[in-house]
Design an enzyme around this catalytic site. Structure first.
Site, PDB file in Angstrom:
ATOM      1  N   GLY B  36       0.785  -1.225   0.000  1.00  0.00           N
ATOM      2  CA  GLY B  36       0.000   0.000   0.000  1.00  0.00           C
ATOM      3  C   GLY B  36       0.818   1.277   0.000  1.00  0.00           C
ATOM      4  CB  CYS B 245     -25.586  -9.766 -17.907  1.00  0.00           C
ATOM      5  SG  CYS B 245     -24.978  -9.641 -19.606  1.00  0.00           S
ATOM      6  CB  CYS B 248     -24.184 -13.848 -20.167  1.00  0.00           C
ATOM      7  SG  CYS B 248     -23.657 -12.953 -18.697  1.00  0.00           S
ATOM      8  CB  CYS B 270     -20.928  -8.704 -18.457  1.00  0.00           C
ATOM      9  SG  CYS B 270     -21.861 -10.031 -17.696  1.00  0.00           S
TER      10      CYS B 270
END
Ligand SMILES: [Zn+2]
Lengths: 203, 297
Positions: B36, B245, B248, B270
């Site tokens: 980080g 979606c 799909c 998506c």
């Protein structure tokens, strides 16, 4: 002449690709502490600098990274000459000035606090210690935890610096300052970033 | 002799010279050792403008080798100009194999998304980062933000998030939502939707972040705690979508709104094109073409 030849020989056969391959082993080693990385290309440096430690030097060192050598390494002039020729890195006498330390005799190493720890503002300005160990097995059992380790991992390298578990606890306490360690031997390479917590099992 | 000739040919493998790669490689190792924390590095000019992911490209160029398989995504898609250009760049300068399949890639360079398919051990996710400093909008001075990180003084960030709550009733930040890494450094996850934040937590993959213009590299090692900043009375929540979606039928994934026609027809699909295509190939289907009623919360 022989001395010079020794210094000039023994680099990576294919420097660019082998340095990349060695670096990936180093990256994986530090990203997954305690996991032994093997099978990376090694050069042929003069003893007592080991081929695996030599690979670390060729992958990471250059004129921007002063190197400190322990007494066993300093005893053979060929080591400093080889590092100088192949990396251009200056060799420094004071541990605190080094970005990398190459240690042939970890059992006799000076205290970890003698090396650059980085500052609170720039903890990256710290040293990486390359310790040549005899084996990654057969030493005191160490349990590792921390970033890069899903649950826990066990290693038993030997030999290690004196009171290593206690020194490492102090290294942890300095976080984000601190040193990082690479353990190297013929079996492979293990990374110990400053974040790893080490518990030495008793008995 | 042959080796020498080979070395000259390979000197600019992956575009960067060896000294630059070594410098970036050292920065990457420090970044892994201090999760980080933003490691400064001497960013190089790349044959593409800033904003095209020069930081991510330099990180990828420094780690990539002939055995790698590279995937490049931009907003979840392998087919945008940015993704196609970067993929072609590495095919040319490193002769590396490429893929669009998340599961087959060893290195995934990304802008703005984390793939839906869980990443595996050994994979590396390289993020393109425009602004690496999460405190930059609160404190423009580098000397001050560096001090805040050094002293772990992140009160200002919490004040900012709390002002959000006071103003909007919830934390309005939806992109580049700040995280705390391994309980220490507050980090900018790059402009990914906060939907992706939980994927960073305890990921099996190594995550590397490169900011070219601002010359910073940072990292999240595998299996590292990554917590989105929040408050006890306002816990962190990801975006949810009230329909699957359209192509799909995938649910629990990040969806993009697609406008279908001038009459305001639209659908939600998506954002991760590889994920969506794979599901469709497996026979999954969604209510294609139905007018989208869903709202991104
Ligand atoms: Zn879909």
């Amino acid at each position: 002449m022989d001395f010079e030849a020794l210094a000039m020989e023994g680099g990576f056969a294919r420097p660019v690709l082998e340095a990349q391959s060695a670096f990936r082993a180093l990256m994986d080693a530090l990203a997954r502490p305690g996991t032994s990385m093997a099978g990376f290309p090694v050069p042929g440096p003069p003893a007592p600098l080991s081929p695996e430690a030599g690979a670390v030097a060729l992958a990471l060192c250059d004129p921007d990274t002063p190197i400190w050598l322990d007494a066993a390494m300093r005893e053979e002039n060929a080591v400093a000459a080889w590092l100088g020729f192949h990396t251009g890195a200056p060799i420094v006498a004071h541990a605190a000035e080094a970005h990398f330390a190459f240690v042939a005799d970890p059992g006799d190493l000076i205290g970890l606090e003698n090396f650059a720890q980085g500052s609170q503002d720039y903890p990256d300005r710290s040293a990486t210690l390359v310790l040549q160990v005899a084996s990654l097995e057969g030493g005191p059992a160490l349990r590792l935890a921390g970033p890069g380790i899903e649950t826990e991992r066990a290693i038993a390298p030997r030999p290690l610096p004196r009171h290593f578990a206690r020194q490492w606890e102090q290294n942890n306490a300095r976080f984000p300052r601190g040193i990082d360690v690479l353990l190297v031997c013929r079996e492979g390479l293990i990374g110990l970033p400053r974040t790893v917590r080490i518990h030495q099992q008793e008995g | 002799m042959n080796a020498h000739a080979e070395n000259i040919a390979q000197y600019n493998f992956a575009y960067l010279d060896e000294q630059t790669k070594r410098m970036i490689r050292r920065a990457i190792l420090k970044a892994i050792a201090i999760p980080g924390y933003q490691v400064p590095f001497a960013s190089r000019e790349m044959p593409m403008p800033y904003g095209w992911g020069t930081g991510g490209v330099q990180v990828t160029a420094s780690i990539i080798g002939p055995d790698d398989v590279l995937k490049v995504i931009d907003q979840g898609s392998d087919d945008t100009t940015n993704a196609v250009s970067i993929r072609a760049f590495f095919q040319k300068v490193a002769e590396v194999a490429v893929t669009t399949e998340t599961g087959k890639a060893s290195i995934i360079q990304t802008r703005h998304r984390i793939p839906e398919e869980p990443l595996k051990a050994g994979q590396v996710l390289v993020y393109q980062v425009p602004i690496p400093e999460p405190l930059r909008f609160l404190e423009p001075r580098e000397t001050e933000t560096r001090k805040m990180h050094a002293l772990e003084e992140y009160g200002l960030m919490h004040v900012k998030l709390y002002e959000d709550i006071a103003q909007h009733g919830h934390i309005a930040t939806t992109y580049a939502y700040p995280v705390k890494v391994e309980g220490r450094y507050v980090m900018d996850p790059s402009p990914t939707p906060k939907f992706d934040n939980p994927k960073m937590h305890m990921s099996a993959a190594l995550q590397l972040f490169g900011a070219g213009r601002e010359k910073r590299i940072y990292a999240i090692p595998p299996y590292t705690r990554v917590e989105s900043l929040d408050f006890e009375d306002h816990p962190f929540e990801v975006q949810t979508f009230d329909q699957p979606c359209a192509l799909c039928g995938g649910a629990g994934v990040y969806l993009d709104e697609v406008v279908l026609d001038d009459a305001g027809g639209r659908m939600f699909v998506c954002s991760d094109t590889d994920y969506c295509e794979k599901r469709q190939a497996e026979g999954h289907a969604g209510p294609t073409g139905s007018p989208g009623e869903g709202e991104v919360q």
